[in-house]
Write a protein that holds these residues in place. Structure first.
Motif, PDB file in Angstrom:
ATOM      1  N   THR A   1       0.904  -1.288  -0.152  1.00  0.00           N
ATOM      2  CA  THR A   1       0.056  -0.218   0.085  1.00  0.00           C
ATOM      3  C   THR A   1       0.725   1.275  -0.080  1.00  0.00           C
ATOM      4  N   THR A   2       1.995   1.310  -0.154  1.00  0.00           N
ATOM      5  CA  THR A   2       2.979   2.280  -0.197  1.00  0.00           C
ATOM      6  C   THR A   2       4.009   2.108  -1.109  1.00  0.00           C
ATOM      7  N   GLY A   3       4.762   3.488  -1.375  1.00  0.00           N
ATOM      8  CA  GLY A   3       5.634   3.363  -2.210  1.00  0.00           C
ATOM      9  C   GLY A   3       5.544   3.272  -3.729  1.00  0.00           C
ATOM     10  N   GLU A   4       6.427   2.547  -4.428  1.00  0.00           N
ATOM     11  CA  GLU A   4       6.325   2.259  -5.816  1.00  0.00           C
ATOM     12  C   GLU A   4       5.389   1.249  -6.016  1.00  0.00           C
ATOM     13  N   VAL A   5       4.661   0.398  -4.984  1.00  0.00           N
ATOM     14  CA  VAL A   5       3.739  -0.336  -5.405  1.00  0.00           C
ATOM     15  C   VAL A   5       2.484   0.529  -5.221  1.00  0.00           C
ATOM     16  N   GLU A   6       2.246   1.447  -4.306  1.00  0.00           N
ATOM     17  CA  GLU A   6       1.214   2.334  -4.420  1.00  0.00           C
ATOM     18  C   GLU A   6       1.200   3.097  -5.700  1.00  0.00           C
ATOM     19  N   GLU A   7       2.268   3.545  -6.302  1.00  0.00           N
ATOM     20  CA  GLU A   7       2.119   4.164  -7.399  1.00  0.00           C
ATOM     21  C   GLU A   7       1.927   3.289  -8.726  1.00  0.00           C
ATOM     22  N   ALA A   8       2.178   1.939  -8.432  1.00  0.00           N
ATOM     23  CA  ALA A   8       1.933   1.107  -9.547  1.00  0.00           C
ATOM     24  C   ALA A   8       0.522   0.870  -9.498  1.00  0.00           C
ATOM     25  N   ARG A   9      -0.049   0.641  -8.236  1.00  0.00           N
ATOM     26  CA  ARG A   9      -1.568   0.366  -8.111  1.00  0.00           C
ATOM     27  C   ARG A   9      -2.470   1.496  -8.778  1.00  0.00           C
ATOM     28  N   ASN A  10      -1.909   2.714  -8.406  1.00  0.00           N
ATOM     29  CA  ASN A  10      -2.463   3.823  -9.000  1.00  0.00           C
ATOM     30  C   ASN A  10      -2.554   3.898 -10.649  1.00  0.00           C
ATOM     31  N   THR A  11      -1.525   3.553 -11.137  1.00  0.00           N
ATOM     32  CA  THR A  11      -1.413   3.397 -12.751  1.00  0.00           C
ATOM     33  C   THR A  11      -2.306   2.229 -13.068  1.00  0.00           C
ATOM     34  N   ILE A  12      -2.242   1.360 -12.502  1.00  0.00           N
ATOM     35  CA  ILE A  12      -3.052   0.174 -12.949  1.00  0.00           C
ATOM     36  C   ILE A  12      -4.545   0.380 -12.748  1.00  0.00           C
ATOM     37  N   GLY A  13      -4.935   1.011 -11.522  1.00  0.00           N
ATOM     38  CA  GLY A  13      -6.157   1.416 -11.174  1.00  0.00           C
ATOM     39  C   GLY A  13      -6.646   2.409 -12.065  1.00  0.00           C
ATOM     40  N   SER A  14      -5.859   3.386 -12.701  1.00  0.00           N
ATOM     41  CA  SER A  14      -6.451   4.575 -13.464  1.00  0.00           C
ATOM     42  C   SER A  14      -6.783   3.792 -14.912  1.00  0.00           C
ATOM     43  N   SER A  15      -5.683   2.798 -15.266  1.00  0.00           N
ATOM     44  CA  SER A  15      -5.873   2.470 -16.614  1.00  0.00           C
ATOM     45  C   SER A  15      -7.378   1.437 -16.464  1.00  0.00           C
TER      46      SER A  15
ATOM     47  N   ARG B   1       5.735  -1.655 -16.293  1.00  0.00           N
ATOM     48  CA  ARG B   1       6.328  -1.471 -15.086  1.00  0.00           C
ATOM     49  C   ARG B   1       5.450  -1.716 -13.970  1.00  0.00           C
ATOM     50  N   SER B   2       4.492  -0.967 -13.897  1.00  0.00           N
ATOM     51  CA  SER B   2       3.381  -1.123 -12.743  1.00  0.00           C
ATOM     52  C   SER B   2       2.901  -2.417 -12.646  1.00  0.00           C
ATOM     53  N   TYR B   3       2.657  -3.140 -13.545  1.00  0.00           N
ATOM     54  CA  TYR B   3       2.212  -4.551 -13.407  1.00  0.00           C
ATOM     55  C   TYR B   3       3.342  -5.441 -12.743  1.00  0.00           C
ATOM     56  N   TYR B   4       4.509  -5.298 -13.110  1.00  0.00           N
ATOM     57  CA  TYR B   4       5.649  -6.053 -12.620  1.00  0.00           C
ATOM     58  C   TYR B   4       5.920  -5.595 -11.230  1.00  0.00           C
ATOM     59  N   ARG B   5       5.912  -4.167 -10.862  1.00  0.00           N
ATOM     60  CA  ARG B   5       6.042  -3.818  -9.511  1.00  0.00           C
ATOM     61  C   ARG B   5       5.057  -4.709  -8.641  1.00  0.00           C
ATOM     62  N   LEU B   6       3.774  -4.450  -9.093  1.00  0.00           N
ATOM     63  CA  LEU B   6       2.486  -5.028  -8.356  1.00  0.00           C
ATOM     64  C   LEU B   6       2.923  -6.656  -7.992  1.00  0.00           C
ATOM     65  N   THR B   7       3.154  -7.115  -9.086  1.00  0.00           N
ATOM     66  CA  THR B   7       3.468  -8.699  -9.306  1.00  0.00           C
ATOM     67  C   THR B   7       4.507  -9.166  -8.215  1.00  0.00           C
ATOM     68  N   TRP B   8       5.569  -8.327  -8.383  1.00  0.00           N
ATOM     69  CA  TRP B   8       6.698  -8.591  -7.166  1.00  0.00           C
ATOM     70  C   TRP B   8       6.327  -8.427  -5.822  1.00  0.00           C
ATOM     71  N   ALA B   9       5.374  -7.517  -5.710  1.00  0.00           N
ATOM     72  CA  ALA B   9       4.799  -7.238  -4.298  1.00  0.00           C
ATOM     73  C   ALA B   9       3.930  -8.189  -3.804  1.00  0.00           C
ATOM     74  N   ILE B  10       3.224  -8.755  -4.498  1.00  0.00           N
ATOM     75  CA  ILE B  10       2.346  -9.962  -4.488  1.00  0.00           C
ATOM     76  C   ILE B  10       3.105 -11.113  -4.262  1.00  0.00           C
ATOM     77  N   GLU B  11       4.585 -11.254  -4.692  1.00  0.00           N
ATOM     78  CA  GLU B  11       5.131 -12.362  -4.370  1.00  0.00           C
ATOM     79  C   GLU B  11       5.970 -12.364  -3.057  1.00  0.00           C
ATOM     80  N   ARG B  12       5.951 -10.958  -2.736  1.00  0.00           N
ATOM     81  CA  ARG B  12       6.863 -10.910  -1.313  1.00  0.00           C
ATOM     82  C   ARG B  12       5.691 -11.058  -0.031  1.00  0.00           C
ATOM     83  N   SER B  13       4.351 -10.942  -0.489  1.00  0.00           N
ATOM     84  CA  SER B  13       3.258 -11.183   0.317  1.00  0.00           C
ATOM     85  C   SER B  13       2.964 -12.466   0.320  1.00  0.00           C
TER      86      SER B  13
END
Length: 131
Positions: A48-62, A80-92
């Motif tokens: 929910t923060t940082g680069e992942v937050e930005e990625a979610r915003n980009t994907i959500g806007s799209s 880029r946003s998709y992969y940032r979010l994917t990697w965050a999900i992998e960390r989770s």
């Protein structure tokens, strides 16, 4: 007479050992719960923060924004946003695996269902291409 004292001393020692064991178990459970809470909180913070937050915003806007805003998002930015979010999900997922392997699931169940549920469902819907 000495046998009675030995019996009483043995009983007292047994009760003390049982009490100490119960207290140690309680302390261990409390430490496990605290550790699990920290792990879940950090993973949620990552989603929910940082680069992942930005990625979610980009994907959500799209996905949800007006066409004029969507047209401003480049394919590169979306990728880029998709992969940032994917990697965050992998960390989770790694966090969840660690919790499961530690046997601490009972300490994380409510936090996962309460804190992560919406985030993971929304991400899953995007991944599946559902509305």
């Amino acid at each position: 007479m000495i046998d009675i004292f030995i019996l009483i001393a043995t009983c007292i020692a047994s009760i003390a050992a049982t009490t100490i064991g119960c207290k140690a178990h309680s302390i261990t459970n409390n430490a496990a719960a605290a550790s699990t809470h920290i792990m879940v909180s950090q993973a949620l913070l990552d989603l929910t923060t940082g680069e992942v937050e930005e990625a979610r915003n980009t994907i959500g806007s799209s996905r949800y924004a007006n066409d004029n805003i969507v047209s401003e998002i480049s394919v590169l930015e979306l990728t880029r946003s998709y992969y940032r979010l994917t990697w965050a999900i992998e960390r989770s997922a790694s966090t969840l695996t660690s919790i499961k392997e530690s046997g601490w699931e009972k300490f994380a169940a409510s936090a996962i269902s309460d804190q992560w549920k919406w985030h993971l469902e929304e991400i899953w819907l995007f991944r599946m291409g559902s509305a």
